[in-house]
Design an enzyme around this catalytic site. Structure first.
Site, PDB file in Angstrom:
ATOM      1  N   GLY A  20       0.813  -1.206   0.000  1.00 30.91           N
ATOM      2  CA  GLY A  20       0.000   0.000   0.000  1.00 30.91           C
ATOM      3  C   GLY A  20       0.854   1.266   0.000  1.00 30.91           C
ATOM      4  O   GLY A  20       0.423   2.330  -0.444  1.00 30.91           O
ATOM      5  N   ASN A  21       2.109   1.113   0.457  1.00 28.66           N
ATOM      6  CA  ASN A  21       3.040   2.241   0.453  1.00 28.66           C
ATOM      7  C   ASN A  21       3.335   2.752  -0.945  1.00 28.66           C
ATOM      8  O   ASN A  21       3.687   3.919  -1.120  1.00 28.66           O
ATOM      9  CB  ASN A  21       4.365   1.824   1.098  1.00 28.66           C
ATOM     10  CG  ASN A  21       4.284   1.920   2.606  1.00 28.66           C
ATOM     11  OD1 ASN A  21       3.680   2.833   3.142  1.00 28.66           O
ATOM     12  ND2 ASN A  21       4.878   0.964   3.287  1.00 28.66           N
TER      13      ASN A  21
ATOM     14  N   LYS B 265      -1.067  -7.397  15.402  1.00 24.52           N
ATOM     15  CA  LYS B 265      -0.862  -6.440  14.295  1.00 24.52           C
ATOM     16  C   LYS B 265      -1.561  -5.120  14.615  1.00 24.52           C
ATOM     17  O   LYS B 265      -2.792  -5.059  14.688  1.00 24.52           O
ATOM     18  CB  LYS B 265      -1.445  -7.066  13.029  1.00 24.52           C
ATOM     19  CG  LYS B 265      -1.304  -6.228  11.815  1.00 24.52           C
ATOM     20  CD  LYS B 265      -0.161  -6.689  10.935  1.00 24.52           C
ATOM     21  CE  LYS B 265       0.023  -5.722   9.781  1.00 24.52           C
ATOM     22  NZ  LYS B 265       1.316  -5.856   9.147  1.00 24.52           N
TER      23      LYS B 265
ATOM     24  N   LYS C 111      -0.982  -9.628   2.428  1.00 20.58           N
ATOM     25  CA  LYS C 111      -1.282  -9.644   0.987  1.00 20.58           C
ATOM     26  C   LYS C 111      -0.363 -10.585   0.208  1.00 20.58           C
ATOM     27  O   LYS C 111      -0.749 -11.124  -0.826  1.00 20.58           O
ATOM     28  CB  LYS C 111      -1.216  -8.240   0.385  1.00 20.58           C
ATOM     29  CG  LYS C 111       0.142  -7.614   0.541  1.00 20.58           C
ATOM     30  CD  LYS C 111       0.589  -6.796  -0.629  1.00 20.58           C
ATOM     31  CE  LYS C 111       2.076  -6.566  -0.639  1.00 20.58           C
ATOM     32  NZ  LYS C 111       2.839  -6.540   0.582  1.00 20.58           N
TER      33      LYS C 111
ATOM     34  N   LYS D 115       7.110 -12.575   2.456  1.00 21.82           N
ATOM     35  CA  LYS D 115       7.281 -12.580   0.994  1.00 21.82           C
ATOM     36  C   LYS D 115       7.954 -13.878   0.557  1.00 21.82           C
ATOM     37  O   LYS D 115       7.523 -14.533  -0.394  1.00 21.82           O
ATOM     38  CB  LYS D 115       8.115 -11.382   0.533  1.00 21.82           C
ATOM     39  CG  LYS D 115       7.473 -10.048   0.859  1.00 21.82           C
ATOM     40  CD  LYS D 115       8.317  -8.890   0.393  1.00 21.82           C
ATOM     41  CE  LYS D 115       7.991  -7.621   1.145  1.00 21.82           C
ATOM     42  NZ  LYS D 115       6.563  -7.310   1.233  1.00 21.82           N
TER      43      LYS D 115
HETATM   44  P1  ADP Z   1       6.916  -3.986   1.819  1.00 23.58           P
HETATM   45  O1  ADP Z   1       6.361  -2.632   2.125  1.00 23.58           O
HETATM   46  O2  ADP Z   1       7.163  -4.183   0.359  1.00 23.58           O
HETATM   47  O3  ADP Z   1       6.155  -5.112   2.460  1.00 23.58           O
HETATM   48  P2  ADP Z   1       8.981  -4.461   3.838  1.00 23.58           P
HETATM   49  O4  ADP Z   1       9.777  -3.313   4.416  1.00 23.58           O
HETATM   50  O5  ADP Z   1       7.957  -5.095   4.683  1.00 23.58           O
HETATM   51  O6  ADP Z   1       8.407  -3.955   2.433  1.00 23.58           O
HETATM   52  O7  ADP Z   1       9.993  -5.618   3.373  1.00 23.58           O
HETATM   53  C1  ADP Z   1      11.124  -5.325   2.544  1.00 23.58           C
HETATM   54  C2  ADP Z   1      12.369  -5.106   3.419  1.00 23.58           C
HETATM   55  O8  ADP Z   1      12.867  -6.354   3.880  1.00 23.58           O
HETATM   56  C3  ADP Z   1      13.560  -4.496   2.725  1.00 23.58           C
HETATM   57  O9  ADP Z   1      13.505  -3.100   2.670  1.00 23.58           O
HETATM   58  C4  ADP Z   1      14.725  -4.965   3.602  1.00 23.58           C
HETATM   59  O10 ADP Z   1      15.079  -3.954   4.524  1.00 23.58           O
HETATM   60  C5  ADP Z   1      14.156  -6.135   4.396  1.00 23.58           C
HETATM   61  N1  ADP Z   1      14.934  -7.377   4.332  1.00 23.58           N
HETATM   62  C6  ADP Z   1      15.029  -8.218   5.366  1.00 23.58           C
HETATM   63  N2  ADP Z   1      15.788  -9.282   5.069  1.00 23.58           N
HETATM   64  C7  ADP Z   1      16.185  -9.132   3.787  1.00 23.58           C
HETATM   65  C8  ADP Z   1      16.989  -9.916   2.922  1.00 23.58           C
HETATM   66  N3  ADP Z   1      17.543 -11.085   3.308  1.00 23.58           N
HETATM   67  N4  ADP Z   1      17.213  -9.465   1.671  1.00 23.58           N
HETATM   68  C9  ADP Z   1      16.655  -8.292   1.269  1.00 23.58           C
HETATM   69  N5  ADP Z   1      15.878  -7.500   2.059  1.00 23.58           N
HETATM   70  C10 ADP Z   1      15.628  -7.914   3.316  1.00 23.58           C
HETATM   71 MG    MG Z   2       5.799  -5.357   4.580  1.00 25.31          MG
END
Ligand code: ADP
Ligand code: MG
Length: 335
Positions: free
Chosen positions: A23-24, A141, A226, A288
């Protein structure tokens, strides 16, 4: 290795891609939250969505709704003396409508500009969760506004909310984040995709419902991830590619450490090992990668994890991380 490159776009079945993004992407923390900003960000998003269509894919879109549903909960609270409140499932449904509209409208304009002819359908999606999911035992959450201790006490007693204090900021409602089991209208979504429409569905992880006694579905206050819902949708749509768009270009091994290495290809067995050795935190990359593992294990197809700036290159296999069914890890050349 890349069978999609040989799929004829004139054939009977075009490859199908499902993309999930936060959503960001449509409302950033630094934004004021105006409608104009949101339409502008949706317009920007259509640029990378069109890249996928240009590659010959049919497309389903799963957007997050964290900031948007949070704003609705603030509106509910501010209007509490005038309009009765609505529950979180109804607020999620609202964001599917408003965000679906903004995305669909801007995508329509982009497709017109690019002279691409496609129908677009933003579809409300209920997603079934298990009422006995352990997540309901410890809601964690945070959603919606910050409250004073006085009002928080009232809400905990009178409305039965679970709330936690975030030191220095106030009290916040917390809800469960159960695992999704099923998307209720997958069959319809599949027909729309087979018919060549761009589908926007599962927004915000879907409207959470559970199956009550007698088979009746009822909404429940919860937040569904999501990325997990997108993995289910990708499986239900027989997708060839599941794209998880986030804010890093690739997945890294030993992320944030001196020995960090970016991965271009990550076999699913290695992804499982990295997940269980806590290389992907629960709040961010964890869901993810877990969703990616689910999809690759169920289908043998691939998942692409990357950011918006790298997507075009990644669709040509020149960027991003591909999570694949088998093979060896491949690393990006170190800079
Ligand atoms: P979104 O808003 O897309 O859900 P998040 O901030 O929740 O994004 O998740 C993405 C973040 O996960 C990246 O910005 C990074 O800081 C973090 N991250 C944690 N572990 C890893 C990894 N092993 N490789 C890459 N990114 C990682
Ligand atoms: Mg996230």
């Amino acid at each position: 290795m890349n069978e999609r490159a040989t799929i004829s776009l004139d054939g009977d079945r075009r490859p199908v891609a499902v993309i999930a993004f936060g959503g960001n992407a449509l409302l950033r923390p630094q934004d004021h939250g105006t409608q104009e900003e949101q339409f502008t960000l949706a317009w920007k998003a259509t640029r990378w969505l069109v890249e996928i269509l240009r590659r010959g894919y049919e497309l389903a879109i799963v957007h997050g709704n964290g900031p948007q549903v949070g704003n609705i909960m603030i509106q509910v609270e501010e209007a509490i003396t005038k309009i009765p409140p609505q529950s979180l499932d109804v607020a999620v449904a609202q964001t599917q409508g408003s965000m679906g509209y903004m995305l669909a409208n801007q995508l329509r304009n982009r497709l017109n500009e690019e002279q691409l002819d496609k129908d677009i359908a933003a579809v409300l999606s209920q997603v079934v969760v298990d009422r006995h999911d352990p997540a309901f035992d410890s809601p964690a959450k945070p959603v919606g506004p910050y409250y004073t201790a006085y009002r928080a006490n009232l809400l905990m007693q009178e409305a039965g909310w679970d709330m936690v204090e975030e030191p220095g900021r106030g009290w916040r409602k917390v809800v469960a984040s159960p695992k999704p089991k099923q998307i209720l209208n997958s069959r319809l979504l599949k027909r729309l995709i087979d018919d060549g429409a761009v589908v926007i569905a599962g927004g915000g992880g879907g409207i959470p419902v559970y199956e009550d006694v007698g088979g009746y579905f009822r909404g429940v206050e919860a937040v569904i991830d999501k990325d997990y819902v997108a993995a289910i949708l990708a499986t239900d749509l027989d997708a060839d590619l599941f794209i998880v768009l986030t804010n890093v270009p690739m997945i890294a091994e030993h992320y944030g450490r001196p020995n960090q290495r970016w991965l271009r290809t990550l076999p699913v067995t290695r992804a499982r090992e990295m997940l269980s050795s806590n290389q992907f935190p629960p709040g961010s990359m964890g869901p993810k990668v877990a969703a990616a593992i689910d999809f690759v294990s169920a289908t043998g197809k691939e998942v692409l994890i990357t950011d918006a700036d790298s997507l075009k290159q990644a669709l040509e296999r020149k960027a991003g991380t591909f999570i694949i069914a088998d093979g060896e890890p491949e690393y990006a050349p170190s800079q």
